[in-house]
Write an enzyme that holds these catalytic residues in place. Structure first.
Site, PDB file in Angstrom:
ATOM      1  N   PHE A 164       0.804  -1.218   0.000  1.00 17.66           N
ATOM      2  CA  PHE A 164       0.000   0.000   0.000  1.00 17.66           C
ATOM      3  C   PHE A 164       0.839   1.271   0.000  1.00 17.66           C
ATOM      4  O   PHE A 164       0.371   2.328  -0.412  1.00 17.66           O
ATOM      5  CB  PHE A 164      -0.955   0.027   1.205  1.00 17.66           C
ATOM      6  CG  PHE A 164      -0.285   0.267   2.538  1.00 17.66           C
ATOM      7  CD1 PHE A 164       0.060   1.544   2.951  1.00 17.66           C
ATOM      8  CD2 PHE A 164       0.004  -0.796   3.389  1.00 17.66           C
ATOM      9  CE1 PHE A 164       0.678   1.764   4.177  1.00 17.66           C
ATOM     10  CE2 PHE A 164       0.618  -0.584   4.609  1.00 17.66           C
ATOM     11  CZ  PHE A 164       0.959   0.703   5.008  1.00 17.66           C
ATOM     12  N   LYS A 188      -1.241  -7.493  -8.709  1.00 19.03           N
ATOM     13  CA  LYS A 188      -2.187  -7.532  -7.591  1.00 19.03           C
ATOM     14  C   LYS A 188      -1.812  -6.387  -6.642  1.00 19.03           C
ATOM     15  O   LYS A 188      -0.897  -6.502  -5.847  1.00 19.03           O
ATOM     16  CB  LYS A 188      -2.101  -8.876  -6.867  1.00 19.03           C
ATOM     17  CG  LYS A 188      -3.398  -9.321  -6.155  1.00 19.03           C
ATOM     18  CD  LYS A 188      -3.895  -8.378  -5.076  1.00 19.03           C
ATOM     19  CE  LYS A 188      -3.098  -8.506  -3.799  1.00 19.03           C
ATOM     20  NZ  LYS A 188      -3.677  -7.638  -2.697  1.00 19.03           N
ATOM     21  N   GLU A 191      -5.254  -3.808  -1.579  1.00 23.06           N
ATOM     22  CA  GLU A 191      -6.679  -3.467  -1.555  1.00 23.06           C
ATOM     23  C   GLU A 191      -6.945  -2.162  -0.821  1.00 23.06           C
ATOM     24  O   GLU A 191      -8.058  -1.630  -0.876  1.00 23.06           O
ATOM     25  CB  GLU A 191      -7.491  -4.613  -0.936  1.00 23.06           C
ATOM     26  CG  GLU A 191      -7.123  -4.988   0.475  1.00 23.06           C
ATOM     27  CD  GLU A 191      -6.056  -6.058   0.556  1.00 23.06           C
ATOM     28  OE1 GLU A 191      -6.096  -6.850   1.517  1.00 23.06           O
ATOM     29  OE2 GLU A 191      -5.153  -6.098  -0.315  1.00 23.06           O
ATOM     30  N   SER A 241       5.865  -6.885   4.101  1.00 16.85           N
ATOM     31  CA  SER A 241       6.450  -7.237   5.389  1.00 16.85           C
ATOM     32  C   SER A 241       7.250  -8.529   5.278  1.00 16.85           C
ATOM     33  O   SER A 241       7.017  -9.354   4.382  1.00 16.85           O
ATOM     34  CB  SER A 241       5.355  -7.403   6.440  1.00 16.85           C
ATOM     35  OG  SER A 241       4.571  -8.548   6.171  1.00 16.85           O
ATOM     36  N   CYS A 296       9.607   1.583   3.494  1.00 22.70           N
ATOM     37  CA  CYS A 296      10.533   0.520   3.882  1.00 22.70           C
ATOM     38  C   CYS A 296      11.954   1.046   4.020  1.00 22.70           C
ATOM     39  O   CYS A 296      12.813   0.389   4.613  1.00 22.70           O
ATOM     40  CB  CYS A 296      10.481  -0.631   2.892  1.00 22.70           C
ATOM     41  SG  CYS A 296      11.054  -0.211   1.238  1.00 22.70           S
ATOM     42  N   GLU A 398       9.598  -3.749  13.047  1.00 24.78           N
ATOM     43  CA  GLU A 398       9.290  -2.626  12.162  1.00 24.78           C
ATOM     44  C   GLU A 398       7.968  -1.979  12.587  1.00 24.78           C
ATOM     45  O   GLU A 398       6.935  -2.650  12.644  1.00 24.78           O
ATOM     46  CB  GLU A 398       9.194  -3.098  10.711  1.00 24.78           C
ATOM     47  CG  GLU A 398       9.005  -1.986   9.715  1.00 24.78           C
ATOM     48  CD  GLU A 398       9.039  -2.480   8.276  1.00 24.78           C
ATOM     49  OE1 GLU A 398       9.521  -1.732   7.406  1.00 24.78           O
ATOM     50  OE2 GLU A 398       8.590  -3.617   8.019  1.00 24.78           O
TER      51      GLU A 398
END
Length: 514
Positions: A164, A188, A191, A241, A296, A398
């Protein structure tokens, strides 16, 4: 410490629309009724519903990509290159539209959304020069009358699963190179912010890409597993992740696919006593709180080599007080927007609770922060922690939010040992005016991407992006030469055209060079 707030220009939310897939060159809203809400993080309101694929949608998307590959892989290099240049020009002309869409669904401020697009566009530009990077090699007369040469060919249908936090840039790390090499892509997207993927799909169509070559499959774990397990999909590219990256790597590998799975991070910034502390403080702010820490490559830990910690903390805290937090679409533009969801905001808040319970000192507290007029938005204020124990989960895990932790160390060696002992190895930085210390650091630190007086060491497109240890699963990094190697496979051909005047006769021995 006060934080300046900016009031958002809240637009009236319309009746939620259904965001569908992009299959065979058209938007498709499935009839299965599976959807999940897409929020405007700055207002907390639902702006749309996104379709979640079922088995029928997954099969249709992959089949469409397979048909697209059969067409696209037969295009000449010149024709493929023309389509890539057209996409590049369209993206450059209309990138403002995409930035607004990203801000509306992710929450990052417009300038940050634009920066994301420009970094992704670097890979598009790299891909336009792909003919040089997909050439084979030729050895004439390797043995008497025998030539040996190699060809690089596309894999087929490739899957991209993106996070995201960068709904445009991360897909662009992969799909320009994959498409340039002759593959068909099934993307993909997350969402949580799915619309950028559809926008780019329409742009590809306008650029002349054949239908099916760029497919968007909206969905959740069902869609992910469908890509991982499909015998048609030849490779998977993932950013997210570490637990999910490891799952992606293991599952896709088990099904015979190539995998590049980029995981999480806990990026440290080592500040030596000779460093320019004003520069270090500015860079800690930029790298710690940009995009609300949802990067990240964000700096989440400052390792301050004593005796500079007190002065550095004071400078960082002072700068936090000048930050403006609000709706990323506001005028004037704020410095930082909201987090992606209310659930994620609660998770970030819990990490601050954990740090405090473990003995850390909260210098600036972002918990409970809200923006006037947008109290339902998912805002979390920039947070600064001091003396964070290295045993605390707030240090080892994280956080992915605007939380900057300071750990005081007594020497360069102590700081280096902390970085190298961590489970992640994505990015790191050192701030110093000592060239010898910097050179030693770049050689000794066990991390894939290193900044020297640079806080977010994201390589340019003609190098490659990727970390070490639990920050990368698989052998291939993203983009650069690694990307072209990943999205092609090589054939070696040994060829002999006989001289009609001569014939070697029968020889059952092992072929060798006489």
């Amino acid at each position: 410490m006060s934080i300046t707030e900016t009031s958002p220009a809240i637009e009236a939310e319309q009746t939620p629309l259904i965001i569908g897939h992009w299959i065979n060159g058209a938007s498709v809203v499935p009839a299965n009724g599976r959807t999940t809400p897409v929020y405007n993080p700055a207002t907390g309101a639902v702006r749309a519903e996104v379709a979640l694929a079922d088995e029928t949608d997954i099969a249709a998307a992959i089949a469409s990509a397979g048909a697209g590959f059969e067409v696209w892989s037969r295009y000449s290099i010149a024709k493929r290159q023309a389509v890539l240049f057209a996409f590049r020009e369209l993206l450059n002309a209309r990138k403002g539209e995409l930035a607004e869409l990203i801000t509306a669904e992710h929450g990052k401020v417009l300038s940050d959304a634009m920066g994301e697009i420009l970094r992704g566009q670097e890979v598009v530009e790299l891909a336009t020069g792909f003919p040089h990077l997909v050439k084979g090699a030729f050895s004439e007369n390797a043995s008497t009358g025998i030539d040996v040469y190699s060809l690089k060919q596309p894999l087929g249908v490739v899957g991209i699963i993106s996070p995201f936090n960068f709904p445009a840039m991360v897909p662009m790390w992969f799909f320009p190179i994959a498409i340039a090499a002759g593959n068909a892509v099934v993307l993909k997207p997350s969402e949580k912010d799915p619309s950028a993927a559809l926008w780019m799909a329409r742009l590809w169509q306008e650029a002349g890409l054949p239908d099916g070559v760029f497919t968007v499959l909206q969905g959740d774990k069902l869609a992910v597993d469908g890509l991982l397990e499909s015998p048609v999909v030849q490779s998977i590219s993932f950013v997210g992740s570490t637990p999910i990256a490891q799952y992606i790597y293991e599952t896709a590998s088990k099904h015979g696919k190539r995998v590049q799975a980029l995981g999480g991070a806990k990026n440290h910034m080592l500040v030596l006593p000779d460093a320019d502390l004003n520069l270090a403080a500015d860079m800690a702010i930029n790298a710690g709180y940009g995009a609300a820490g949802e990067r990240c490559m964000a700096i989440s830990v400052v390792l301050a080599v004593e005796p500079v910690a007190d002065e550095l903390i004071a400078k960082v805290a002072e700068r936090i007080g000048t930050l403006r937090i609000g709706n990323g679409s506001s005028t004037p533009e704020p410095d930082m927007g909201p987090l992606i969801t209310d659930v994620h905001r609660s998770k970030v808040s819990e990490y601050v609770d954990i740090a405090e319970a473990d003995g850390a000192t909260v210098i600036v507290d972002g918990r409970g922060f809200s923006v006037e007029g947008a109290e339902d938005g998912f805002f979390f204020g920039p947070t600064l922690l001091d003396n964070v124990p290295t045993t605390s989960r707030a240090y080892t895990e994280e956080i992915f939010g605007p939380v900057l932790s300071v750990v005081r160390v007594q020497s360069y060696d102590e700081g280096l040992d902390l970085i190298n002992s961590g489970q992640f190895g994505n990015g790191t930085a050192i701030f110093t005016n000592d060239g010898g210390a910097a050179r030693r650091f770049q050689n000794e630190v066990q991390v894939g991407m290193i900044g020297i007086n640079v806080p977010i060491p994201v390589p340019v497109a003609y190098h490659s992006f990727g970390g070490w240890k639990k920050s990368l699963f698989g052998d291939a990094k993203a983009y650069g030469v690694h990307g072209f190697d990943f999205f092609t496979r090589e054939k070696a051909i040994t060829s002999r055209w006989l001289d009609p005047a001569a014939h070697g006769g029968i020889n059952l021995g092992f072929p060798q060079n006489d």
